[in-house]
Design an enzyme around this catalytic site. Sequence first.
Site, PDB file in Angstrom:
ATOM      1  N   GLU A  42       0.821  -1.211   0.000  1.00 47.37           N
ATOM      2  CA  GLU A  42       0.000   0.000   0.000  1.00 47.37           C
ATOM      3  C   GLU A  42       0.860   1.268   0.000  1.00 47.37           C
ATOM      4  O   GLU A  42       0.747   2.116  -0.883  1.00 47.37           O
ATOM      5  CB  GLU A  42      -0.898  -0.032   1.234  1.00 47.37           C
ATOM      6  CG  GLU A  42      -1.774   1.198   1.407  1.00 47.37           C
ATOM      7  CD  GLU A  42      -2.500   1.201   2.739  1.00 47.37           C
ATOM      8  OE1 GLU A  42      -3.440   1.998   2.872  1.00 47.37           O
ATOM      9  OE2 GLU A  42      -2.124   0.426   3.640  1.00 47.37           O
ATOM     10  N   HIS A  43       1.680   1.438   1.018  1.00 47.61           N
ATOM     11  CA  HIS A  43       2.567   2.604   1.115  1.00 47.61           C
ATOM     12  C   HIS A  43       3.991   2.155   0.798  1.00 47.61           C
ATOM     13  O   HIS A  43       4.474   1.185   1.387  1.00 47.61           O
ATOM     14  CB  HIS A  43       2.569   3.193   2.530  1.00 47.61           C
ATOM     15  CG  HIS A  43       1.216   3.552   3.054  1.00 47.61           C
ATOM     16  ND1 HIS A  43       0.530   2.760   3.954  1.00 47.61           N
ATOM     17  CD2 HIS A  43       0.429   4.619   2.815  1.00 47.61           C
ATOM     18  CE1 HIS A  43      -0.622   3.325   4.236  1.00 47.61           C
ATOM     19  NE2 HIS A  43      -0.716   4.457   3.562  1.00 47.61           N
TER      20      HIS A  43
END
Length: 442
Positions: A319-320
């Site tokens: 995700e990040h």
Amino acid sequence: MSVVYLKRGLPEADRAEDDARTRETVASTLRDIETRGDAAVRDLSEKFDGYSPDSFRLDQSQIEALIAQLSDREIADIRFAQEQVRNFAQAQRDTMLDLEIETMPGVILGHKTIPVQSVGCYVPGGKFPMVASAHMSVATASVAGVPRIVACTPPFEGKPNPAVIAAMHFGGAHEIHVLGGIQAVGAMAIGTETMEPVHMLVGPGNAFVAEAKRQLFGRVGIDLFAGPTETMVIADDTVDAEICATDLLGQAEHGYNSPAALITNSRKLAEDTLAEIDRLLAILPTADTAGASWRDYGDVILCDSHEEMLRVANEMAYEHVQVMTDRDDWYLDKMHSYGALFLGARTNVANGDKVIGTNHTLPTKKAGRYTGGLWVGKFLKTHSYQRVTTDEAATLIGEYGSRLCMLEGFVGHAEQCNIRVRRHGGQNIPYGAAAPYREAAE
């Protein structure tokens, strides 16, 4: 040197067992909401949140009273963050233009961009009051022009959190309900005696919320599968262990099952980061949560080159992705599967989560392979239209259409074309026959 795991989290099989239990719990809970409506929602809220007010929906006076509990500084900070989110969302919206073009004489094609008519925004907040999630969903939906925005958030420490409610209100929510978990997304999607169902669900949440959205998809639209947060640090020896450890633990504190991974080509940095994480966990106030995530879902991956680091990062599709290397732009150019990139040591995921302006609702569990994160475009639908304005165009398109329909065996389809050719071109075509070729078409 091949890829080496200096630390590895729980095996996939163990994680799959957790996922299976979650699926069963969500399915039975949604069935209960469908069957018993408000009564089921109230029972679930009492069971999981110890919260059972006269009405889960806040009225205007309750909203104003909660906002009045905030300081001027807190209100200004919330408004500043929303301004950044709105500015970027509006810039994105401005790129999405309606279109109309005459593709050939007498044939007009176009599309219109239309907002989804009702959206349910879930804002997590049972463990930490996720003020920023209200900006990302509610304010962005408002920029898109959604005419009915429903916002739900769980109670925090037994009551509505003033900052979250303020962010929802400032963001443009038309309805605010203090309701969390499966019961919130289920009520918004299915509807109850006191809540009209929405057309789309958006917002992050824990594993149960993410699974509920997955099971409700089709009945309503969803933004994406946004489960427990994931963070990845891609780093070489241009940065130190303290910043790597800080960035990993800063996201691991979200929950007990928040994956965090370091990918590096420096053994020294990898080993120093492991030691620094142990040091920070001894003093971090949220160490109970962050430590559990790091223990069960933390990875330290040693690669032999930037090319190998890139390959592993794209495969994991986290995700990040925090990139701190001597070639950050190279990663920007080459990365293709992720939620959002954070380039350089001056940047960090927390800024993206809270204030910088990009949306923090992002794909998890490798969904970054096929979708990006929530943005203003997720609230907009692109619908096409067609118009034929001359007899000549109706005849020409009808002839081609008739023959192509017959090529597939669709006689009724062909007749839709033929009747236009007869009326606008003067040709006598028997029912169910393909329109004849004419010299121009050949």
